[in-house]
Design a protein around this motif. Sequence first.
Motif, PDB file in Angstrom:
ATOM      1  N   LYS A 163       0.823  -1.203   0.000  1.00  0.00           N
ATOM      2  CA  LYS A 163       0.000   0.000   0.000  1.00  0.00           C
ATOM      3  C   LYS A 163       0.860   1.256   0.000  1.00  0.00           C
ATOM      4  O   LYS A 163       1.866   1.341   0.691  1.00  0.00           O
ATOM      5  N   LYS A 164       0.410   2.225  -0.799  1.00  0.00           N
ATOM      6  CA  LYS A 164       1.112   3.504  -0.903  1.00  0.00           C
ATOM      7  C   LYS A 164       1.019   4.287   0.400  1.00  0.00           C
ATOM      8  O   LYS A 164      -0.022   4.322   1.051  1.00  0.00           O
ATOM      9  N   ASN A 165       2.152   4.918   0.776  1.00  0.00           N
ATOM     10  CA  ASN A 165       2.150   5.782   1.951  1.00  0.00           C
ATOM     11  C   ASN A 165       1.308   7.031   1.677  1.00  0.00           C
ATOM     12  O   ASN A 165       1.431   7.647   0.614  1.00  0.00           O
ATOM     13  N   ILE A 166       0.474   7.382   2.603  1.00  0.00           N
ATOM     14  CA  ILE A 166      -0.389   8.551   2.439  1.00  0.00           C
ATOM     15  C   ILE A 166       0.340   9.803   2.925  1.00  0.00           C
ATOM     16  O   ILE A 166       0.857   9.829   4.038  1.00  0.00           O
ATOM     17  N   ALA A 167       0.390  10.826   2.067  1.00  0.00           N
ATOM     18  CA  ALA A 167       1.019  12.085   2.457  1.00  0.00           C
ATOM     19  C   ALA A 167       0.175  12.770   3.525  1.00  0.00           C
ATOM     20  O   ALA A 167      -1.039  12.869   3.399  1.00  0.00           O
ATOM     21  N   CYS A 168       0.841  13.228   4.570  1.00  0.00           N
ATOM     22  CA  CYS A 168       0.138  13.884   5.681  1.00  0.00           C
ATOM     23  C   CYS A 168       0.971  15.054   6.184  1.00  0.00           C
ATOM     24  O   CYS A 168       2.205  14.980   6.214  1.00  0.00           O
TER      25      CYS A 168
END
Length: 300
Positions: A163-168
């Motif tokens: 799963k792609k890391n979510i930008a936060c």
Amino acid sequence: MITGYAMHGYAYQALDLFKKMSEKARPDHITFVGVLLACKNGGLLDKGQMYFDSMSSDFCIEPTIEHYTCIVDLLGHFNRLNEAYDVIMKMRVIPDSGIWGALLNACKIHGNVELAELALERLIELKPDDAGNYVILSNIYAQAGKWERVVNLRQLMTEKKIKKNIACSWIEVKTKIHAFVCGDTSHPMYDQIYVELREIGDLIAKAGYIPNVSPVFYDVESDEKSEMVSSHSERLAIAFGMICTPPGTKLLVTKNLRVCEDCHVAIKLISKVKEREIIVRDVNRYHHFKDGLCSCGDFW
């Protein structure tokens, strides 16, 4: 102190301090990590190569993986990718994921598909479940218009359950942390945030801002891409900070990934039109935005 200067983009101050220190104390391998980081973050290619060579010739210090990573990153940023690859091949230590990651990032900057594929092969061997590496290659394919390869690579990620890391992005206001993701509407003040975001968009457009949609790696229309970049997490955090703090207050935003090219341009203009100093700490370094300029000198 040298490393601190380097992290904040003050390359010449870091090198000046190194010179003064060297007059009274012998630098060690840790000192040179800071020096090379300063050269890397400041885009000082010639000085970086000079200090890298002087480590062994003048101070009898054998380069470690950290030193090699800095010089590979520095060469890569200047599109000297073949030289960077040669450095990796001739290293006296085994290349790690940081080395190959630096090369992969450089390939993204300059659109080198062939070398990027090679770097990803090595990264998969070292970190098979790291989604970020797959995403970078997918983005390189998208930049080159190779949408079929984008689909195939993302299908591979799905099959491997990667799963792609979510930008936060985070901002602290009145001792409370507020977090945002791209296109976020979960914040209680999201209506006001998006009103502020649109007002900021109008102001920076008048100041010459033209959206750079290259950070959007989806085969969609340009207006959709513009909408996507305008609601990136760091911009939402900045808009919220503008609403909740008095005019002139310095803003500090932290992001878990690298700030994108379009946001970097936009935030420079925001700092000018809103007369605010904005600091963004991304995964690599600190960016100090003030009066339409950034401390990184647009090199990061």
